[in-house]
Enzyme design. Structure first.
Site, PDB file in Angstrom:
ATOM      1  N   SER A  76       0.845  -1.185   0.000  1.00 37.81           N
ATOM      2  CA  SER A  76       0.000   0.000   0.000  1.00 37.81           C
ATOM      3  C   SER A  76       0.881   1.235   0.000  1.00 37.81           C
ATOM      4  O   SER A  76       1.902   1.283   0.701  1.00 37.81           O
ATOM      5  CB  SER A  76      -0.900   0.005   1.237  1.00 37.81           C
ATOM      6  OG  SER A  76      -1.503   1.270   1.430  1.00 37.81           O
ATOM      7  N   ARG A 123     -25.338  -6.780 -44.560  1.00 36.13           N
ATOM      8  CA  ARG A 123     -24.094  -6.207 -44.038  1.00 36.13           C
ATOM      9  C   ARG A 123     -24.424  -5.232 -42.925  1.00 36.13           C
ATOM     10  O   ARG A 123     -25.179  -4.290 -43.129  1.00 36.13           O
ATOM     11  CB  ARG A 123     -23.316  -5.467 -45.138  1.00 36.13           C
ATOM     12  CG  ARG A 123     -22.017  -4.802 -44.667  1.00 36.13           C
ATOM     13  CD  ARG A 123     -20.867  -5.804 -44.487  1.00 36.13           C
ATOM     14  NE  ARG A 123     -20.284  -6.145 -45.770  1.00 36.13           N
ATOM     15  CZ  ARG A 123     -20.441  -7.316 -46.369  1.00 36.13           C
ATOM     16  NH1 ARG A 123     -21.176  -8.250 -45.806  1.00 36.13           N
ATOM     17  NH2 ARG A 123     -19.872  -7.579 -47.523  1.00 36.13           N
TER      18      ARG A 123
END
Length: 387
Positions: free
Chosen positions: A264, A304
């Site tokens: 930390s 498409r």
């Protein structure tokens, strides 16, 4: 160049490399080269044409330059085809951009899936070892975040194992086919022998042969995304449980130690469960990315898609590399997970005292036998002990 600074779960992993821009470019060029080889085998292209295409493909190496040029047509294949044809006139014969992009996507998926499956195998082997070693190790079971009734750590590990095993099975079963539809999905551009070309193309790429072109039937992408989300979820379950077991107040398990891991910036006394945290981060993201794939499938209009197909590319890559990163991280986590039976007993004793006050049966029932069932299922699918 990488963009993994904000995604440490995949940074530096094999899955990240397998889904990078360079890997996608290689897959696009592999798709073009395989098509030329299949067409030459069929006699549609003259002898030597495929080697010309392969040689031209080797000269294309800059994905960043292609990405900018792709803005002109909405996909990178138009630029790639132009470069290939400049050196090899037979390149991209009869094809449409989506044939190449979809085939390349399946190649990237196939190559990345192999990495994910290998890490899932490593994870399953480690979990099977944990389940067997702790088959009868008693601990407090917890429901809704509270101590409930006794269980065994072996049964918890067996649950993790079964979740990963089921996810692996589903991911391995997803069909990854080539795409070969031509301009409007009729294969007309591939000539009179188009249907003969299809199995040859599948063979050249190592992918599967589809029944029909799937330009707007996006089942392969949807099934892949769902399977990756399931795998990420199974791994996320492990990460969540380890995170909770490693809480200071619980202390029943800990991640494998490594220099610099779990530190930390403000609290040097802490050993954070960073592997579990990273796995959970992927498990939270992959379903959201897969949801884009599901939404795009429903909007793919006519022959498409306009936008839906394009919207798949990045979420599919994220699903692959996040799940791949989670699988690699989970293999490391489970392979070195520290288990503290004494602490489990200490916590369980408090539960047993409470249960005794209420006259409840404190036993674990057939928990060890349930572990055996999970191990049998794993072995039936070819599972072997971790080395």
């Amino acid at each position: 160049m990488t963009d993994g600074l904000l995604s440490p779960v995949r940074a530096g992993t094999a899955a990240e490399t397998a889904t990078a821009d360079e890997a996608w470019l290689r897959a696009l060029l592999d798709a073009e080269t395989a098509l030329a080889r299949a067409q030459e085998r069929l006699g549609v292209l003259p002898p030597g044409a495929a080697e010309e295409v392969a040689r031209a493909a080797r000269a294309i190496t800059d994905p960043a330059e292609l990405a900018v040029r792709a803005r002109g047509a909405g996909n990178p294949v138009v630029a790639i085809a132009a470069d290939l044809r400049a050196a090899a006139p037979h390149a991209h014969h009869g094809s449409t951009s989506q044939d190449i992009v979809d085939t390349a996507a399946m190649l990237v998926a196939s190559r990345t899936r192999a990495l994910i499956l290998a890490d899932l195998d490593r994870t399953c082997a480690a979990l099977a070892d944990l389940a067997e070693r702790h088959r009868t190790t008693p601990m407090a079971g917890r429901t809704l975040g509270q101590q409930a009734m006794p269980t065994t750590f072996g049964l918890k590990a067996a649950g993790w194992l079964l979740g990963c095993l089921q996810a692996r099975r589903r991911l391995a079963a997803v069909a990854l086919p080539v795409q070969l539809g031509g301009a409007a999905g009729t294969m007309a551009g591939y000539g009179d022998r188009a249907l003969e070309l299809l199995p040859l193309y599948a063979e050249e790429t190592g992918l599967e042969e589809p029944v029909l072109p799937w330009h707007t039937v996006r089942t392969p992408v949807v099934e892949l995304g769902a399977a990756l989300a399931q795998a990420a979820g199974a791994l996320g379950k492990i990460g969540t449980d380890v995170l909770l077991l490693a809480q200071s107040e619980v202390g029943e398990a800990a991640e494998p130690a490594a220099p610099g891991r779990g530190g930390s910036s403000a609290m040097p006394h802490k050993r954070n469960p960073v592997l579990a945290t990273m796995i959970r981060s992927a498990a939270l993201q992959v379903p959201a990315q897969a949801s884009v794939l599901l939404a795009a499938a429903g909007g793919a209009a006519h022959e498409r898609p306009a936008g839906e197909w394009h919207a798949e590319w990045q979420p599919l890559r994220d699903c692959l590399r996040l799940t791949g990163g989670a699988a690699a991280t989970a293999a490391e986590l489970t392979g070195g997970l520290e288990v503290f039976p004494d602490r489990m007993k200490e916590n369980l004793d408090r539960l047993l005292a409470t249960l005794g006050e209420h006259g409840a049966d404190p036993g674990t029932g057939p928990a060890p036998a349930l572990v055996d069932r999970a191990l049998a299922a794993w072995r039936a699918e070819g599972g072997t002990a971790a080395s």
